[in-house]
Design a protein around this motif. Structure first.
Motif, mmCIF file in Angstrom:
data_model
loop_
_atom_site.group_PDB
_atom_site.id
_atom_site.type_symbol
_atom_site.label_atom_id
_atom_site.label_comp_id
_atom_site.label_asym_id
_atom_site.label_seq_id
_atom_site.Cartn_x
_atom_site.Cartn_y
_atom_site.Cartn_z
ATOM 1 N N ALA A 105 -1.200 10.265 -6.907
ATOM 2 C CA ALA A 105 -0.437 10.617 -5.695
ATOM 3 C C ALA A 105 -1.389 10.984 -4.552
ATOM 4 C CB ALA A 105 0.528 11.763 -5.995
ATOM 5 N N ILE A 106 -2.499 11.623 -4.898
ATOM 6 C CA ILE A 106 -3.520 11.944 -3.881
ATOM 7 C C ILE A 106 -4.226 10.654 -3.442
ATOM 8 C CG2 ILE A 106 -5.700 13.185 -3.468
ATOM 9 C CD1 ILE A 106 -4.683 15.235 -5.645
ATOM 10 N N ARG A 107 -4.598 9.846 -4.427
ATOM 11 C CA ARG A 107 -5.373 8.616 -4.190
ATOM 12 C C ARG A 107 -4.655 7.653 -3.236
ATOM 13 N NH1 ARG A 107 -6.340 7.595 -9.431
ATOM 14 N NH2 ARG A 107 -8.360 8.628 -9.283
ATOM 15 N N TYR A 108 -3.341 7.565 -3.367
ATOM 16 C CA TYR A 108 -2.592 6.565 -2.593
ATOM 17 C C TYR A 108 -1.782 7.166 -1.448
ATOM 18 C CZ TYR A 108 -4.160 3.701 -6.412
ATOM 19 O OH TYR A 108 -4.972 3.061 -7.319
ATOM 20 N N HIS A 109 -2.110 8.405 -1.035
ATOM 21 C CA HIS A 109 -1.222 9.045 -0.051
ATOM 22 C C HIS A 109 -1.362 8.473 1.358
ATOM 23 C CE1 HIS A 109 -4.475 11.850 1.401
ATOM 24 N NE2 HIS A 109 -3.744 11.834 2.492
ATOM 25 N N THR A 110 -2.443 7.758 1.642
ATOM 26 C CA THR A 110 -2.606 7.206 2.998
ATOM 27 C C THR A 110 -2.180 5.743 3.079
ATOM 28 O OG1 THR A 110 -4.417 8.760 3.398
ATOM 29 C CG2 THR A 110 -4.224 6.926 4.931
ATOM 30 N N SER A 111 -2.624 4.923 2.146
ATOM 31 C CA SER A 111 -2.299 3.482 2.192
ATOM 32 C C SER A 111 -1.036 3.150 1.418
ATOM 33 C CB SER A 111 -3.450 2.664 1.594
ATOM 34 O OG SER A 111 -3.592 2.947 0.212
ATOM 35 N N GLY A 112 -0.655 3.995 0.469
ATOM 36 C CA GLY A 112 0.356 3.570 -0.493
ATOM 37 C C GLY A 112 -0.211 2.470 -1.372
ATOM 38 N N ARG A 113 0.623 1.913 -2.217
ATOM 39 C CA ARG A 113 0.267 0.731 -3.007
ATOM 40 C C ARG A 113 1.566 0.125 -3.514
ATOM 41 N NH1 ARG A 113 -1.707 2.329 -9.127
ATOM 42 N NH2 ARG A 113 -0.484 4.240 -9.369
ATOM 43 N N PRO A 114 1.546 -1.146 -3.898
ATOM 44 C CA PRO A 114 2.759 -1.715 -4.488
ATOM 45 C C PRO A 114 3.125 -0.960 -5.763
ATOM 46 C CG PRO A 114 1.225 -3.453 -3.861
ATOM 47 C CD PRO A 114 0.482 -2.148 -3.730
ATOM 48 N N LYS A 115 4.405 -0.905 -6.059
ATOM 49 C CA LYS A 115 4.917 -0.259 -7.283
ATOM 50 C C LYS A 115 4.529 1.215 -7.376
ATOM 51 C CE LYS A 115 6.215 -4.361 -9.117
ATOM 52 N NZ LYS A 115 6.572 -4.793 -7.736
ATOM 53 N N MET A 116 4.630 1.907 -6.272
ATOM 54 C CA MET A 116 4.321 3.340 -6.285
ATOM 55 C C MET A 116 5.261 4.086 -7.229
ATOM 56 S SD MET A 116 3.290 4.920 -2.606
ATOM 57 C CE MET A 116 4.356 3.978 -1.564
ATOM 58 N N SER A 117 4.723 5.102 -7.904
ATOM 59 C CA SER A 117 5.558 5.978 -8.736
ATOM 60 C C SER A 117 6.413 6.858 -7.818
ATOM 61 C CB SER A 117 4.672 6.867 -9.604
ATOM 62 O OG SER A 117 4.011 7.824 -8.785
ATOM 63 N N LEU A 118 7.419 7.492 -8.419
ATOM 64 C CA LEU A 118 8.272 8.410 -7.652
ATOM 65 C C LEU A 118 7.425 9.521 -7.016
ATOM 66 C CD1 LEU A 118 11.102 9.385 -6.847
ATOM 67 C CD2 LEU A 118 11.284 10.508 -9.089
ATOM 68 N N LEU A 119 6.495 10.063 -7.793
ATOM 69 C CA LEU A 119 5.635 11.140 -7.270
ATOM 70 C C LEU A 119 4.768 10.649 -6.101
ATOM 71 C CD1 LEU A 119 4.969 14.148 -7.961
ATOM 72 C CD2 LEU A 119 2.957 13.274 -9.161
ATOM 73 N N GLU A 120 4.208 9.460 -6.232
ATOM 74 C CA GLU A 120 3.394 8.887 -5.138
ATOM 75 C C GLU A 120 4.237 8.722 -3.878
ATOM 76 O OE1 GLU A 120 1.478 5.248 -6.608
ATOM 77 O OE2 GLU A 120 0.973 6.302 -8.444
ATOM 78 N N LYS A 121 5.459 8.239 -4.037
ATOM 79 C CA LYS A 121 6.341 8.047 -2.876
ATOM 80 C C LYS A 121 6.648 9.378 -2.205
ATOM 81 C CE LYS A 121 8.730 3.890 -4.529
ATOM 82 N NZ LYS A 121 9.996 3.346 -5.063
ATOM 83 N N ILE A 122 6.879 10.386 -3.021
ATOM 84 C CA ILE A 122 7.239 11.707 -2.485
ATOM 85 C C ILE A 122 6.083 12.304 -1.677
ATOM 86 C CG2 ILE A 122 7.604 14.103 -3.272
ATOM 87 C CD1 ILE A 122 9.666 12.895 -5.260
ATOM 88 N N ILE A 123 4.869 12.186 -2.184
ATOM 89 C CA ILE A 123 3.721 12.742 -1.460
ATOM 90 C C ILE A 123 3.472 11.946 -0.171
ATOM 91 C CG2 ILE A 123 1.233 13.246 -1.576
ATOM 92 C CD1 ILE A 123 3.137 15.078 -3.289
ATOM 93 N N PHE A 124 3.563 10.639 -0.260
ATOM 94 C CA PHE A 124 3.381 9.789 0.924
ATOM 95 C C PHE A 124 4.372 10.196 2.018
ATOM 96 C CE2 PHE A 124 3.763 6.173 3.654
ATOM 97 C CZ PHE A 124 2.560 5.508 3.620
ATOM 98 N N LEU A 125 5.630 10.338 1.629
ATOM 99 C CA LEU A 125 6.671 10.651 2.609
ATOM 100 C C LEU A 125 6.582 12.093 3.108
ATOM 101 C CD1 LEU A 125 9.080 9.455 4.091
ATOM 102 C CD2 LEU A 125 10.536 10.250 2.211
#
Ligand code: DGI
Ligand code: FE
Ligand code: FE
Length: 188
Positions: A105-125
């Protein structure tokens, strides 16, 4: 690691302004986690650490990208992108966080990535809509975020891409890939 210990570690790495942003992201991430059924504690921890590397010297981040075999193409794009993957590395190394979901979630918080996990999406948003953010279009995304997580991500990434285009900046391909993945997998 509990909230207080995490905040103490992060405070030393950040300016006051960025620390306040971090508190905002953590509160927003907890709300989103409860709304969308993610692990509240992981969301809070990832949010607290998401900008951990924000103020590391560019030279240090560059060395880490090379020595740790992080995506080399990062070096061709804006250095603002570097603190996310470098942050995931440093948070593991210096703060001892080993939870891969939190680190991703930290790693992808700026660019995102395809198939983000729910947690990754939440941190990004949460990073985009926390109460301290004021850019154009953010209120619209705040409203959408209450009802449709994916749509809120699509609109936030569209805004970011538009902003970068207007500034004549290059767009990191992962940002497009994230956008495309979300748009192409819309269930309607
Ligand atoms: O660290 P924050 O400011 O809280 O937020 P962030 O990690 O989302 O970083 C935002 C910055 O990153 C902002 O200045 C725009 C830049 N950025 C985001 N996606 C891209 C990007 N810059 C380029 N060149 N390409 C991108 O795809
Ligand atoms: Fe960031
Ligand atoms: Fe942030």
């Amino acid at each position: 690691m509990d909230r207080e210990a995490a905040l103490q570690l992060v405070k030393k790495q950040l300016t006051d302004h960025r620390y306040q942003h971090t508190i905002g992201v953590a509160e927003t991430a907890v709300k989103l986690a409860n709304n969308y059924g993610a692990n509240e504690k992981k969301a809070e921890l990832a949010a607290i650490f998401h900008d951990y590397a924000k103020f590391r010297p560019k030279s240090e981040m560059k060395e880490i990208i090379i020595s740790q075999h992080l995506p080399k193409n990062l070096l061709h794009f804006h250095s603002e992108l570097w603190h996310a993957p470098v942050g995931a590395y440093l948070v593991e190394k210096e703060a001892g966080i080993t939870d891969e979901e939190v680190l991703d979630a930290i790693r992808y918080h700026t660019s995102g990535r395809p198939k983000m996990s729910l947690l990754e999406k939440i941190i990004f948003l949460a990073d985009y809509i926390e109460p301290g953010r004021q850019f154009p279009g953010v209120d619209e995304v705040r409203e959408i975020a209450k009802v449709d997580l994916n749509e809120a991500l699509i609109v936030s990434i569209r805004n970011t891409i538009t902003f970068l285009l207007k500034k004549k900046q290059a767009i990191y391909p992962e940002t497009f890939h994230t956008y495309n993945d979300l748009v192409m997998n819309k269930e309607d």
